[in-house]
Write an enzyme that holds these catalytic residues in place. Structure first.
Site, PDB file in Angstrom:
ATOM      1  N   HIS A 192      80.747 -49.173  17.321  1.00 45.46           N
ATOM      2  CA  HIS A 192      81.402 -50.276  16.607  1.00 45.46           C
ATOM      3  C   HIS A 192      82.896 -49.963  16.652  1.00 45.46           C
ATOM      4  O   HIS A 192      83.364 -49.066  15.968  1.00 45.46           O
ATOM      5  CB  HIS A 192      80.871 -50.327  15.160  1.00 45.46           C
ATOM      6  CG  HIS A 192      81.652 -51.199  14.233  1.00 45.46           C
ATOM      7  ND1 HIS A 192      81.137 -52.376  13.719  1.00 45.46           N
ATOM      8  CD2 HIS A 192      82.901 -51.085  13.716  1.00 45.46           C
ATOM      9  CE1 HIS A 192      82.045 -52.936  12.917  1.00 45.46           C
ATOM     10  NE2 HIS A 192      83.117 -52.166  12.900  1.00 45.46           N
ATOM     11  N   HIS A 245      79.319 -55.601  20.228  1.00 45.77           N
ATOM     12  CA  HIS A 245      80.037 -56.855  19.936  1.00 45.77           C
ATOM     13  C   HIS A 245      81.480 -56.959  20.451  1.00 45.77           C
ATOM     14  O   HIS A 245      82.434 -57.036  19.672  1.00 45.77           O
ATOM     15  CB  HIS A 245      79.981 -57.191  18.441  1.00 45.77           C
ATOM     16  CG  HIS A 245      80.202 -56.044  17.488  1.00 45.77           C
ATOM     17  ND1 HIS A 245      81.283 -55.223  17.556  1.00 45.77           N
ATOM     18  CD2 HIS A 245      79.461 -55.609  16.436  1.00 45.77           C
ATOM     19  CE1 HIS A 245      81.210 -54.332  16.585  1.00 45.77           C
ATOM     20  NE2 HIS A 245      80.104 -54.537  15.900  1.00 45.77           N
ATOM     21  N   ASN A 291      82.679 -59.839  11.580  1.00 42.17           N
ATOM     22  CA  ASN A 291      83.468 -58.684  12.022  1.00 42.17           C
ATOM     23  C   ASN A 291      82.853 -58.049  13.264  1.00 42.17           C
ATOM     24  O   ASN A 291      81.715 -57.610  13.219  1.00 42.17           O
ATOM     25  CB  ASN A 291      83.536 -57.638  10.895  1.00 42.17           C
ATOM     26  CG  ASN A 291      84.496 -56.519  11.243  1.00 42.17           C
ATOM     27  OD1 ASN A 291      85.416 -56.711  12.022  1.00 42.17           O
ATOM     28  ND2 ASN A 291      84.264 -55.344  10.679  1.00 42.17           N
ATOM     29  N   ASP A 318      73.759 -59.347  16.792  1.00 39.66           N
ATOM     30  CA  ASP A 318      74.412 -58.810  15.589  1.00 39.66           C
ATOM     31  C   ASP A 318      73.958 -59.611  14.369  1.00 39.66           C
ATOM     32  O   ASP A 318      74.752 -59.927  13.481  1.00 39.66           O
ATOM     33  CB  ASP A 318      75.947 -58.803  15.725  1.00 39.66           C
ATOM     34  CG  ASP A 318      76.611 -57.954  14.645  1.00 39.66           C
ATOM     35  OD1 ASP A 318      75.890 -57.341  13.823  1.00 39.66           O
ATOM     36  OD2 ASP A 318      77.854 -57.921  14.597  1.00 39.66           O
TER      37      ASP A 318
END
Ligand SMILES: [Zn+2]
Length: 436
Positions: A192, A245, A291, A318
């Site tokens: 992340h 992501h 986010n 996600d």
């Protein structure tokens, strides 16, 4: 239980199959997949005609029959946040979206950094799940970036990858060690990417729109700095890095260059990063708060290009379900995240309509490749594999109504959108789920 799926268009990129055919399922496994036209000319079906009366027949006319989708980035929220989602409801939502396997992130309460939590998730999923659940263990204890978790023990108890998702691993030395272990254990480290100093207090993409709206921005550099760091550490260690992501053009460019240099990296993006821009936040609708944040048109184009040329390997959801109370707050205080399992494939299908991907590539991105990265035996209709199948009507359109999601999380920015591609049935380990 024996099942015959017939008259559907079978697309199985793992075997390079695309044609009208039949799938035979027996005892939760695929016994045989055959293409009808091909069979007449070259090969004989192994299942005898006299046996057919023993099979429950599913008519898949007008539908595609594909390996069940695999989501390598899901938040199931259990243990600890059952008011947002449970393993039961999250896997129901997954099945509704065509997924037959999900990998769940460790930011539960307690964090999945112990064998006890991993075993709890696996056991609960076997009892109550509508699809297979593979836990992802935490990289560091309590996701605090202070000390590595017991990676080997977690792997032995069933974790298929490690991530501190929700938070970055801020300590570069610990990230280096994690990547070194990933090579030994042959499991991916899912990063992340977020520089917390740069993103602190931010609630949306930093730029023109955030200035107009008077909301604090998160610069693209907050993501790209960490992507660059982790690519450098990946090169240093030869570890197995997966970037979660991806949301910016800069990240796509960095990953593309790294792949050209032979660095062992894979990457994912999510439907919202190729479907939305920061301009959608002018409504101040907190369902768009996620986010990393949704970015600009230029980033959306780069994400699409990255998917097209293979820089980005996977479309993950996600899936981040929240209780309505977490979202019905002022924008600054609302939770980040989108409930994504039940719209992901249809949003991916828009890329096919736009000519960015073909159907085969979309299935590779959402089923075959995530299985390969996570080293799980999914993403194929080959004989002897788990009977994990999605039957989808591509032409049928529907209007997204998040109040009817099977997920507890109704937080979707796509509510009211008209999308194509309804999942008629999902078959997981030979068990049929349908909603008609
Ligand atoms: Zn994340």
């Amino acid at each position: 239980m024996k099942i015959l799926i017939k008259n559907g268009r079978i697309i199985d990129p793992s075997q390079d199959i695309d044609g009208i055919g039949e799938v035979f399922i027996e005892n939760g496994k695929i016994r045989e997949t055959t293409i009808v036209q091909k069979r007449r000319s070259t090969e004989a079906r192994k299942v005898k005609t006299s046996e057919l009366s023993n099979f429950r027949t599913i008519d898949a006319s007008g539908c595609i029959v594909i390996p069940g989708l695999v989501d390598m980035h899901t938040h199931l929220r259990e243990p600890g946040f059952e008011y947002k989602e449970t393993i039961k409801t999250g896997t129901k939502a997954a099945a509704r979206g065509g997924f037959t396997a999900v990998c769940c992130m460790p930011n539960t309460n307690p964090v999945n950094d112990t064998i006890a939590v991993t075993e709890f998730i696996i056991k609960k999923a076997l009892q109550e799940g509508s699809c297979t659940v593979y836990p992802i263990g935490a990289i560091t204890k309590s996701q605090k970036s202070e000390e590595l978790a017991e990676l080997e023990a977690l792997k032995r108890s069933g974790c298929v990858a490690f991530s501190d998702d929700g938070r970055p691993v801020t300590n570069s030395l610990i990230m280096r060690h994690a990547l070194e272990y990933s090579k030994i254990f042959d499991v991916p480290i899912i990063s992340h990417c977020e520089d917390l100093y740069l993103s602190e207090g931010g609630v949306m993409n930093e730029g023109f729109v955030s200035t107009i709206l008077g909301l604090r921005g998160i610069p693209k550099a907050a993501e790209e700095i960490m992507v660059a760091r982790d690519l450098a550490l990946c090169q240093l260690t030869g570890g197995k890095l997966h970037i979660a992501h991806v949301s910016t053009k800069g990240s796509v460019d960095l990953i593309r260059q790294a792949k050209e240099r032979g660095i062992n990296v894979t990457a994912e993006t999510c439907p919202h990063y190729f479907s939305l821009t920061d301009e959608s936040l002018v409504s101040y609708d907190t369902n768009f708060k996620v986010n990393p944040p949704v970015r600009t048109e230029k980033d959306v184009e780069a994400i699409k290009q990255g998917l097209k040329d293979g820089t980005i390997d996977v479309i993950a959801t996600d899936h981040a379900p929240h209780h309505i109370d977490d979202k019905t707050k002022e924008f600054d205080a609302a939770a980040f995240g989108i409930s994504g399992l039940e719209t992901a494939f249809s949003l991916g299908l828009q890329l096919v309509e736009q000519g960015i991907l073909n159907l085969k590539q979309l299935i590779i991105n959402m089923s075959v490749t995530p299985s390969v990265i996570m080293r799980i035996p999914k993403g194929t209709l080959s004989s002897g594999s788990d009977a994990d199948i999605a039957i989808i009507n591509l032409e049928h359109s529907f209007v997204v109504d998040s109040s009817r999601f099977l997920s507890k999380g109704k937080n979707s920015p796509f509510n009211g959108w008209s999308l194509k591609g309804t999942v008629e049935k999902t078959i997981s380990m030979g068990k049929v789920h349908d909603w008609t």
